[in-house]
Write a protein that holds these residues in place. Structure first.
Motif, short mmCIF file in Angstrom:
data_model
loop_
_atom_site.label_atom_id
_atom_site.label_comp_id
_atom_site.label_asym_id
_atom_site.label_seq_id
_atom_site.Cartn_x
_atom_site.Cartn_y
_atom_site.Cartn_z
N GLY A 32 56.61 30.08 57.90
CA GLY A 32 57.56 31.12 58.28
C GLY A 32 58.52 31.51 57.19
O GLY A 32 59.54 32.14 57.44
N SER A 33 58.23 31.18 55.95
CA SER A 33 59.17 31.46 54.87
C SER A 33 59.24 32.96 54.55
O SER A 33 60.24 33.43 54.03
N ARG A 34 58.18 33.70 54.87
CA ARG A 34 58.22 35.15 54.60
C ARG A 34 59.14 35.86 55.59
O ARG A 34 59.82 36.81 55.26
N ILE A 35 59.12 35.40 56.81
CA ILE A 35 59.88 36.07 57.85
C ILE A 35 61.35 35.70 57.77
O ILE A 35 62.23 36.56 57.82
N SER A 36 61.63 34.44 57.69
CA SER A 36 63.03 34.01 57.61
C SER A 36 63.25 33.28 56.29
O SER A 36 62.89 32.12 56.15
N PRO A 37 63.83 33.95 55.31
CA PRO A 37 64.05 33.30 54.02
C PRO A 37 65.06 32.16 54.17
O PRO A 37 65.87 32.14 55.09
N SER A 38 65.00 31.24 53.24
CA SER A 38 65.90 30.08 53.31
C SER A 38 67.35 30.52 53.15
O SER A 38 67.65 31.55 52.57
N ASN A 39 68.25 29.73 53.67
CA ASN A 39 69.67 30.08 53.67
C ASN A 39 70.24 30.16 52.26
O ASN A 39 71.09 30.99 51.97
N SER A 40 69.77 29.30 51.37
CA SER A 40 70.30 29.31 50.01
C SER A 40 69.92 30.60 49.29
O SER A 40 70.70 31.14 48.52
N ALA A 41 68.74 31.12 49.55
CA ALA A 41 68.31 32.36 48.90
C ALA A 41 69.06 33.54 49.44
O ALA A 41 69.40 34.48 48.71
N SER A 42 69.35 33.56 50.74
CA SER A 42 70.05 34.71 51.32
C SER A 42 71.51 34.75 50.89
O SER A 42 72.12 35.80 50.81
N ASN A 43 72.11 33.59 50.63
CA ASN A 43 73.48 33.57 50.17
C ASN A 43 73.61 34.11 48.75
O ASN A 43 74.60 34.72 48.40
N GLU A 44 72.61 33.86 47.93
CA GLU A 44 72.65 34.29 46.54
C GLU A 44 72.41 35.79 46.42
O GLU A 44 73.06 36.47 45.64
N LYS A 45 71.45 36.33 47.19
CA LYS A 45 71.11 37.75 47.09
C LYS A 45 71.60 38.48 48.33
O LYS A 45 71.29 38.09 49.45
N THR A 46 72.36 39.54 48.13
CA THR A 46 72.84 40.33 49.26
C THR A 46 72.10 41.66 49.36
O THR A 46 72.32 42.40 50.30
N THR A 47 71.27 41.99 48.36
CA THR A 47 70.52 43.24 48.40
C THR A 47 69.31 43.10 49.30
O THR A 47 68.68 42.05 49.36
N VAL A 48 68.99 44.16 50.00
CA VAL A 48 67.84 44.16 50.91
C VAL A 48 66.66 44.74 50.16
O VAL A 48 66.75 45.83 49.58
N VAL A 49 65.56 44.03 50.16
CA VAL A 49 64.36 44.50 49.49
C VAL A 49 63.60 45.37 50.48
O VAL A 49 63.32 44.97 51.61
N SER A 50 63.27 46.60 50.06
CA SER A 50 62.55 47.51 50.96
C SER A 50 61.08 47.10 51.04
O SER A 50 60.52 46.58 50.09
N ASP A 51 60.52 47.36 52.17
CA ASP A 51 59.13 46.99 52.41
C ASP A 51 58.22 48.02 51.74
O ASP A 51 58.29 49.21 52.06
N PRO A 52 57.38 47.62 50.78
CA PRO A 52 56.53 48.61 50.08
C PRO A 52 55.44 49.18 50.97
O PRO A 52 54.81 50.16 50.62
N ARG A 53 55.21 48.61 52.15
CA ARG A 53 54.16 49.10 53.02
C ARG A 53 54.59 50.32 53.82
O ARG A 53 53.78 50.99 54.41
N VAL A 54 55.87 50.60 53.84
CA VAL A 54 56.36 51.75 54.60
C VAL A 54 55.93 53.02 53.87
O VAL A 54 56.10 53.16 52.67
N GLY A 55 55.38 53.96 54.62
CA GLY A 55 54.84 55.18 54.02
C GLY A 55 55.87 56.27 53.84
O GLY A 55 57.08 56.04 53.90
N SER A 56 55.38 57.46 53.68
CA SER A 56 56.22 58.62 53.44
C SER A 56 56.97 59.01 54.70
O SER A 56 56.49 58.86 55.82
N LYS A 57 58.17 59.55 54.53
CA LYS A 57 58.97 60.01 55.65
C LYS A 57 58.76 61.50 55.92
O LYS A 57 59.41 62.08 56.77
N LYS A 58 57.86 62.11 55.18
CA LYS A 58 57.59 63.54 55.33
C LYS A 58 56.95 63.79 56.69
O LYS A 58 55.98 63.15 57.05
N PRO A 59 57.48 64.75 57.46
CA PRO A 59 56.90 65.01 58.78
C PRO A 59 55.52 65.65 58.66
O PRO A 59 55.27 66.47 57.77
#
Length: 161
Positions: A32-59
């Motif tokens: 489950g490390s992909r879903i819930s990152p460890s607490n030490s890693a989340s404290n160090e990084k506050t930026t949210v990484v966008s999911d590259p699988r999300v497609g275009s927002k063009k209607p």
């Protein structure tokens, strides 16, 4: 002089293999490390990484638009628009227009015109009338020239329909 390793007993071999198995079992990241990152890693990084699988927002249109104009219709519309030419040349171009000739042939053969074709025809005939009035060609001048021809003017015939 090669040193020989001491031979291990069967019990010692079994003991070592159990230790190796235990080490291999605990190798790697926790589940489950992909879903819930460890607490030490989340404290160090506050930026949210966008999911590259999300497609275009063009209607995406769900229905096909039928208002698109074909290339042939675009060419016809461009011949209908008044051009920045001297009136004599513009009148000559309109009289020699193949699209206008095609429409007039359709009328002579008693074919029905589409509303678009009728609109184009009206626009071109109105422009011809404007140019003839601008140049000073009147119906009386045409009647004097064409006294031998008893048919009416094509423009007036088309206006009556």
């Amino acid at each position: 002089m090669i040193k020989k390793k001491p031979k291990l007993s069967r019990a010692e071999i079994n003991e070592r293999s159990r230790l190796l198995k235990r080490k291999k079992k605990h190798k790697g990241l926790p589940s489950g490390s992909r879903i819930s990152p460890s607490n030490s890693a989340s404290n160090e990084k506050t930026t949210v990484v966008s999911d590259p699988r999300v497609g275009s927002k063009k209607p995406i249109p769900l229905f096909v638009e039928t208002t698109k104009v074909s290339n042939k219709a675009k060419n016809n519309i461009s011949t209908v628009k008044p051009k920045k030419l001297p009136p004599e040349l513009e009148l000559q171009e309109l009289e020699n227009n193949p699209y206008l000739d095609e429409l007039l042939d359709m009328i002579e053969s008693d074919q029905k015109l589409t509303p678009k074709q009728q609109q184009d025809l009206d626009i071109m005939l109105d422009r011809i009338d404007e140019l003839m009035n601008l140049l000073g060609y009147t119906e009386s001048d045409e009647n004097q020239r064409d006294e031998l021809d008893t048919s009416e003017d094509i423009v007036s015939l088309l206006r009556k329909r």
